[in-house]
Design a protein around this motif. Structure first.
Motif, PDB file in Angstrom:
ATOM      1  N   ILE A 142       0.828  -1.282   0.085  1.00  0.00           N
ATOM      2  CA  ILE A 142       0.119  -0.126  -0.114  1.00  0.00           C
ATOM      3  C   ILE A 142       0.808   1.257   0.028  1.00  0.00           C
ATOM      4  O   ILE A 142       0.502   2.170  -0.883  1.00  0.00           O
ATOM      5  N   ILE A 143       2.044   1.606   1.027  1.00  0.00           N
ATOM      6  CA  ILE A 143       2.639   2.599   0.993  1.00  0.00           C
ATOM      7  C   ILE A 143       3.439   2.657  -0.233  1.00  0.00           C
ATOM      8  O   ILE A 143       3.824   3.620  -0.580  1.00  0.00           O
ATOM      9  N   LYS A 144       3.744   1.630  -0.899  1.00  0.00           N
ATOM     10  CA  LYS A 144       4.476   1.536  -2.156  1.00  0.00           C
ATOM     11  C   LYS A 144       3.728   2.292  -3.271  1.00  0.00           C
ATOM     12  O   LYS A 144       4.310   3.166  -4.003  1.00  0.00           O
ATOM     13  N   ILE A 145       2.491   1.891  -3.312  1.00  0.00           N
ATOM     14  CA  ILE A 145       1.451   2.462  -4.493  1.00  0.00           C
ATOM     15  C   ILE A 145       1.222   3.864  -3.980  1.00  0.00           C
ATOM     16  O   ILE A 145       1.283   4.740  -5.015  1.00  0.00           O
ATOM     17  N   GLU A 146       1.419   4.363  -2.985  1.00  0.00           N
ATOM     18  CA  GLU A 146       1.132   5.789  -2.589  1.00  0.00           C
ATOM     19  C   GLU A 146       2.351   6.605  -2.675  1.00  0.00           C
ATOM     20  O   GLU A 146       2.137   7.835  -2.379  1.00  0.00           O
ATOM     21  N   LYS A 147       3.459   5.908  -2.856  1.00  0.00           N
ATOM     22  CA  LYS A 147       4.737   6.434  -2.990  1.00  0.00           C
ATOM     23  C   LYS A 147       5.200   7.209  -1.792  1.00  0.00           C
ATOM     24  O   LYS A 147       5.476   8.373  -1.829  1.00  0.00           O
ATOM     25  N   ILE A 148       4.989   6.498  -0.584  1.00  0.00           N
ATOM     26  CA  ILE A 148       5.212   7.137   0.846  1.00  0.00           C
ATOM     27  C   ILE A 148       6.668   6.026   1.112  1.00  0.00           C
ATOM     28  O   ILE A 148       6.644   5.094   1.193  1.00  0.00           O
ATOM     29  N   ASP A 149       7.670   6.916   1.684  1.00  0.00           N
ATOM     30  CA  ASP A 149       8.638   6.204   1.975  1.00  0.00           C
ATOM     31  C   ASP A 149       8.841   5.567   3.512  1.00  0.00           C
ATOM     32  O   ASP A 149       9.050   4.473   3.798  1.00  0.00           O
ATOM     33  N   ASN A 150       7.932   6.354   4.530  1.00  0.00           N
ATOM     34  CA  ASN A 150       8.055   5.587   6.039  1.00  0.00           C
ATOM     35  C   ASN A 150       6.551   6.111   6.413  1.00  0.00           C
ATOM     36  O   ASN A 150       5.937   7.119   6.085  1.00  0.00           O
ATOM     37  N   LEU A 151       6.044   4.993   7.292  1.00  0.00           N
ATOM     38  CA  LEU A 151       4.911   5.434   7.888  1.00  0.00           C
ATOM     39  C   LEU A 151       4.983   5.238   9.417  1.00  0.00           C
ATOM     40  O   LEU A 151       5.697   4.376  10.044  1.00  0.00           O
ATOM     41  N   PHE A 152       4.581   6.485  10.270  1.00  0.00           N
ATOM     42  CA  PHE A 152       4.565   6.349  11.567  1.00  0.00           C
ATOM     43  C   PHE A 152       3.270   5.689  11.926  1.00  0.00           C
ATOM     44  O   PHE A 152       2.301   6.265  11.736  1.00  0.00           O
TER      45      PHE A 152
END
Length: 297
Positions: A161-171
């Protein structure tokens, strides 16, 4: 009350806001700040102390209780019909202090909007005592045969999911979401098996876990090898070492302090933790367990 009013005077403020929650933003806090300040024992609410007035805000469950317990020294207001912004609009813009560990940006917007000037300022009104760790409050793991899915599988789904959203880090700042992701539980709350831990899923797709590490001594070796462990006060040190450009945070439970620390180095791209949606879709074993539990109830 007098201690807070002296604090207001010493810091050139016009008021100070006191929440019910602690830094983990759950309904229950080990220190009941509202009971200490206002003798109010309800499970929800917050206080606004001004130089010449005291205000206690509660929801409709507690208006009668609040008047009985706190009505002599506090004006009682029912939310969501009255917020601090409704009271402060009658004043020239006041300077209101708040503890940045105990509020989110979204909560401050709801309470105050643009009705005053807000000043983050640390206080030691409610110092927590050192928690004694024993066999009754250790973190424990949930077998995937009970959870219906392994922690590794959940983490892989989250990574996609975070790869699709192009997010590097999730807190992951909500303890309940950390529990779901890692299939762990604990006894940090009186009525829910939640642990007060937070985590970061990094650009290297590793999980960094923050909390009282002494509580993990029974299950630390059982957890995924890609998990690293730090005490919660090491958050900024770890944050400074992370790679990538973007972060996703949880607007519901990421404190003003932690959001500011993240924002000092990264671009906050999203404010919704995708785990909320992931865990809302129950697997077959979870559904069966829910049915069985209701029948036992």
């Amino acid at each position: 009350i007098n201690k807070i009013k002296n604090f207001i005077k010493l810091n050139n403020l016009d008021g100070y806001v006191v929440p019910k929650n602690d830094e983990f933003f759950t309904e229950y806090s080990k220190i009941n700040k509202l009971e200490i300040v206002a003798k109010f024992t309800g499970s929800a609410g917050f206080i606004l102390i001004l130089k010449n007035a005291n205000h206690l805000f509660v929801d409709g469950r507690y208006t009668i209780q609040a008047k009985r317990q706190s009505g002599k020294k506090f004006n009682i207001h029912e939310i969501p019909y009255v917020w601090p912004k409704d009271i402060l609009k009658n004043y020239e813009p006041l300077n209101i202090g708040f503890d940045p560990k105990l509020f989110t940006k979204d909560t401050l917007k709801l309470y105050f909007d643009n009705s005053c000037n807000l000043f983050p300022i640390n206080s030691d009104f409610f110092k927590d005592t050192t928690e004694t760790i024993n066999k009754h409050n250790l973190v424990y793991s949930i077998n995937s045969s009970i959870a219906g899915e392994s922690s590794t599988s959940k983490t892989e789904r989250l990574k996609k999911i975070i790869k699709i959203e192009k997010i590097d880090n999730l807190f992951i700042s909500a303890g309940e979401n950390v529990c779901w992701l890692l299939n762990i539980r604990g006894k940090d709350l009186p009525n829910s098996p939640i642990v007060n831990f937070q985590a970061i899923l990094t650009s290297n797709k590793e999980v960094i876990l923050f909390g009282n590490l002494k509580k993990l001594k029974v299950i630390k070796k059982k957890l995924n090898k890609k998990i690293t462990f730090f005490e919660k006060d090491e958050f900024f040190k770890v944050l400074s070492s992370l790679k990538g450009k973007t972060f996703c945070i949880d607007g519901k439970t990421c404190s003003v302090l932690n959001e500011s620390l993240i924002n000092s180095k990264f671009i906050i791209k999203k404010r919704i933790d995708p785990i909320y949606n992931l865990k809302s879709v129950k697997n077959k074993i979870e559904i069966k367990n829910m049915v069985d539990t209701h029948i036992q109830d």
